[in-house]
Design a protein around this motif. Sequence first.
Motif, PDB file in Angstrom:
ATOM      1  N   ILE A   1       9.158  13.318  -6.466  1.00  0.00           N
ATOM      2  CA  ILE A   1       9.228  14.445  -7.396  1.00  0.00           C
ATOM      3  C   ILE A   1      10.396  14.256  -8.359  1.00  0.00           C
ATOM      4  CG2 ILE A   1       9.545  16.940  -7.573  1.00  0.00           C
ATOM      5  CD1 ILE A   1       8.231  17.202  -4.836  1.00  0.00           C
ATOM      6  N   LEU A   2      11.525  13.781  -7.845  1.00  0.00           N
ATOM      7  CA  LEU A   2      12.675  13.523  -8.710  1.00  0.00           C
ATOM      8  C   LEU A   2      12.352  12.445  -9.744  1.00  0.00           C
ATOM      9  CD1 LEU A   2      15.656  14.122  -9.323  1.00  0.00           C
ATOM     10  CD2 LEU A   2      16.263  12.366  -7.627  1.00  0.00           C
ATOM     11  N   ALA A   3      11.631  11.408  -9.327  1.00  0.00           N
ATOM     12  CA  ALA A   3      11.234  10.360 -10.272  1.00  0.00           C
ATOM     13  C   ALA A   3      10.288  10.909 -11.335  1.00  0.00           C
ATOM     14  CB  ALA A   3      10.579   9.201  -9.523  1.00  0.00           C
ATOM     15  N   LEU A   4       9.401  11.829 -10.943  1.00  0.00           N
ATOM     16  CA  LEU A   4       8.504  12.440 -11.927  1.00  0.00           C
ATOM     17  C   LEU A   4       9.297  13.245 -12.951  1.00  0.00           C
ATOM     18  CD1 LEU A   4       5.536  12.883 -12.716  1.00  0.00           C
ATOM     19  CD2 LEU A   4       5.537  14.907 -11.238  1.00  0.00           C
ATOM     20  N   GLY A   5      10.339  13.956 -12.488  1.00  0.00           N
ATOM     21  CA  GLY A   5      11.186  14.687 -13.414  1.00  0.00           C
ATOM     22  C   GLY A   5      11.923  13.769 -14.372  1.00  0.00           C
ATOM     23  N   LEU A   6      12.422  12.650 -13.869  1.00  0.00           N
ATOM     24  CA  LEU A   6      13.107  11.686 -14.732  1.00  0.00           C
ATOM     25  C   LEU A   6      12.133  10.964 -15.652  1.00  0.00           C
ATOM     26  CD1 LEU A   6      15.723  10.219 -12.242  1.00  0.00           C
ATOM     27  CD2 LEU A   6      16.217  11.393 -14.400  1.00  0.00           C
ATOM     28  N   SER A   7      10.879  10.911 -15.280  1.00  0.00           N
ATOM     29  CA  SER A   7       9.875  10.343 -16.181  1.00  0.00           C
ATOM     30  C   SER A   7       9.572  11.307 -17.328  1.00  0.00           C
ATOM     31  CB  SER A   7       8.590  10.037 -15.406  1.00  0.00           C
ATOM     32  OG  SER A   7       7.588   9.539 -16.250  1.00  0.00           O
ATOM     33  N   ALA A   8       9.525  12.614 -17.006  1.00  0.00           N
ATOM     34  CA  ALA A   8       9.270  13.610 -18.042  1.00  0.00           C
ATOM     35  C   ALA A   8      10.461  13.768 -18.971  1.00  0.00           C
ATOM     36  CB  ALA A   8       8.915  14.958 -17.401  1.00  0.00           C
ATOM     37  N   ARG A   9      11.683  13.714 -18.396  1.00  0.00           N
ATOM     38  CA  ARG A   9      12.885  13.830 -19.214  1.00  0.00           C
ATOM     39  C   ARG A   9      13.887  12.773 -18.730  1.00  0.00           C
ATOM     40  NH1 ARG A   9      16.259  12.708 -22.402  1.00  0.00           N
ATOM     41  NH2 ARG A   9      16.830  14.203 -23.996  1.00  0.00           N
ATOM     42  N   PRO A  10      13.843  11.552 -19.272  1.00  0.00           N
ATOM     43  CA  PRO A  10      14.714  10.483 -18.780  1.00  0.00           C
ATOM     44  C   PRO A  10      16.185  10.837 -18.955  1.00  0.00           C
ATOM     45  CG  PRO A  10      12.973   9.615 -20.181  1.00  0.00           C
ATOM     46  CD  PRO A  10      12.939  11.094 -20.328  1.00  0.00           C
ATOM     47  N   GLY A  11      16.975  10.313 -18.032  1.00  0.00           N
ATOM     48  CA  GLY A  11      18.416  10.554 -18.061  1.00  0.00           C
ATOM     49  C   GLY A  11      19.125   9.586 -17.141  1.00  0.00           C
ATOM     50  N   ALA A  12      19.691  10.102 -16.059  1.00  0.00           N
ATOM     51  CA  ALA A  12      20.452   9.279 -15.113  1.00  0.00           C
ATOM     52  C   ALA A  12      19.490   8.512 -14.206  1.00  0.00           C
ATOM     53  CB  ALA A  12      21.398  10.163 -14.298  1.00  0.00           C
ATOM     54  N   MET A  13      18.899   7.468 -14.728  1.00  0.00           N
ATOM     55  CA  MET A  13      17.861   6.728 -13.997  1.00  0.00           C
ATOM     56  C   MET A  13      18.398   5.999 -12.786  1.00  0.00           C
ATOM     57  SD  MET A  13      15.328   7.626 -15.849  1.00  0.00           S
ATOM     58  CE  MET A  13      13.999   6.635 -15.180  1.00  0.00           C
ATOM     59  N   PHE A  14      19.694   5.670 -12.767  1.00  0.00           N
ATOM     60  CA  PHE A  14      20.256   4.985 -11.601  1.00  0.00           C
ATOM     61  C   PHE A  14      20.238   5.861 -10.353  1.00  0.00           C
ATOM     62  CE2 PHE A  14      23.044   1.999 -14.370  1.00  0.00           C
ATOM     63  CZ  PHE A  14      21.912   1.236 -14.629  1.00  0.00           C
TER      64      PHE A  14
END
Length: 725
Positions: free
Chosen positions: A275-288
């Motif tokens: 779910i966290l990866a899906l959020g970062l896919s929708a709004r990229p940011g701190a990918m590390f």
Amino acid sequence: MAKRLLQPLGPLAGIVLAGLLFAMSATWRECLAYVQVWVAPLLWLGLTIVVWWSIRRIDPWNTIRGAKSHLGQHEDMLAQGCKHGTQQSTQGSLAAWQRIVVAWAMSMLVPAIVTTILLVPLAEAWVRPSPHGSLIGGILPWSDASGYYQGAVEFLQGEKISSWPSRRPLNSVWLAVRYSLGGSWESAILMQTMLLAMSWCVMDRTFQLAGFHFSVRYASFVMIERFAFESTPTMLSEPLGLVLGMLAIPWIVPAVQAGLKPGAMGVCYAIGSGILALGLSARPGAMFVLVGQALWPLVLLFPGWSWLRSRLKVGVGKHTLHRHEAGLSVPHGAHPAMVTHESSKPGALVMIGTSAGALLAMLIALSIQPMLNGWYGPGYSVGQGSFAHTWYGLVTGQPGWNRVLIEHPEIRELPDDRAQVARIYQLADDAFREQPWGLLIGYLRGLQISGKWIVFSMIHWMKLPSRWLGLMIVLGVGLWLMWKARIRPLDKLSIYLLLQTAATIASLPFFLPDTGIRGLAATWPLCLLIAFQGLLPSRLALKAIHADKGEGPVVAQISEHRHPQFTGPWLVSSGFVIFISASSLIWPRFWSDGQEGTKTVVSVQVFDPERLPEFISGGVLKAEFSPLWITSQQLVDTWPDPVPDELIDALLLHPVWELNVQLAREATDPARTEPRLEWELTPIALVNVGGSTQYGTRKIRSREEQRVMVRGLNHALLVRLPDEG
């Protein structure tokens, strides 16, 4: 089990009622718009009081709930599990139906208040539009928001999405889904805010079950509200990323606190990572942070973990702790299993399997956007296309996405995104070969800029008259939180937060100098835990129960095989995530059938209050929910500089206009980066249809069409001047 399944219905009902009141009452929207100036000071004042109470080791929520428990309305779950298994007798004087009504009313009240506070920025944008980087007239999309709007309209009309929205198609598709459910763009934005409120309620319930102090829970709401108040009225991707980040918390926090024991907690951890990866896919940011998610289970395998565990001074099987050693009162509602401490860690296979499961779940989540591009996109994708611009700035030692466009303006002349991105990466590679140390210089400068962005964003959120006063408060609170984090006993949650702190800091130069703090949307809930980790209770603190007397220890001994039951938060979180993902993948196929030619435009009605007909007033116009009515002065004030002279002349020529934003009629190249939207300003007349409060609108025949170019994204503004006759 049935009780836990019905628990989310009360908060959901409160959120829906608050949203309906906002949509149906223009008076209520105006009241919220006028109290907006007081929201930030009152929230910060409340936070100051709550933090002071936490310093004094007093939990006001415990006090209130504890008083109710004497009336038989609640039971202390912690005492039930830890005080030798004794059951507290229910001494209720109210009838059973009265207790049920009161319980439901209380469960609806807090979510309704939360939703109302989150709707305040939306009310201000619609009632009193002010200058905004992504809005014109309170709702018309501008800058990046226009790109997401374009993608949503293309989905709704059954067309292939163009290149710009294909970078993050999930937000455009989810915007289109909300439009199809609500029937208007105003309803779509209102549903977005209601979903934000529900996600916070799910996260707050998780914090309560995890034993977090009331000060942490209230602080989380203040920071979520301050983070979202600028993006809530817009069509940007930040609200969606923030929602998915909060929905990941019910899966991640219990698994981390329990140390992945029992083994089923590893599955919860993997789901939360997805779910966290899906959020970062929708709004990229701190990918590390995704790397940290995969590494944390493996970190527990290192031999050094035994030394860290020795810092906890934990005995085998049970631990004896005096009240003064805990440092925190135990919040009401914390599950008994959250106070246990496992004397042994899961096996190596469990840790490796959890890490692999988290990695697999994140890969599946990250594949959703490529699937959307494959089904509805232009046939190719450059991923997060703006990263090439950011990478060039870092390599040359000057962070900033527009650096490459300043030094190489010829890139704008390339035919499509693929050619532009390939050329930028080639230029970055040449710059790195010429000066390898430029990347390190750019990275360090990016860290410096990121620190300034975060500090000044916090100062801006506090709305203080003096920036120096805000700077002193931010630095003082930051140092105090760092000190509290330093003295916190080390446990698995501490190791997880320290790892994610390092991952977040390492990611900052890659996005924050360009996007500002809004790039942290998907990981903002984790950032809150990182900031407040000194206030989070350790397992030792959770073992301390206030005894009836001030002396003597409290002994807690519970089976290690018990684990907290987060059925309610898990169901709500998984339900929302499944609906967002499934509807985004499948809904456009059904909605677009037979919808070709449909004009789904976003519009505002613009009027001059001093030149309205006698039978109508500006207050009656603004009472409508959709479309919005704004004054001509508000439109000019919110228009990006410079305001076209043709627009001002038209507003002075006629008192009432309709401003539409829609896809351009002429065929355009879908491979171009710039969103191709058309703005149309059409004169309309107010018609008396019988009665002083009833009116209608009709378009006025135009004698001429005049086009002017709007600076920024190559939009065309079509002004239709009224016929002189």
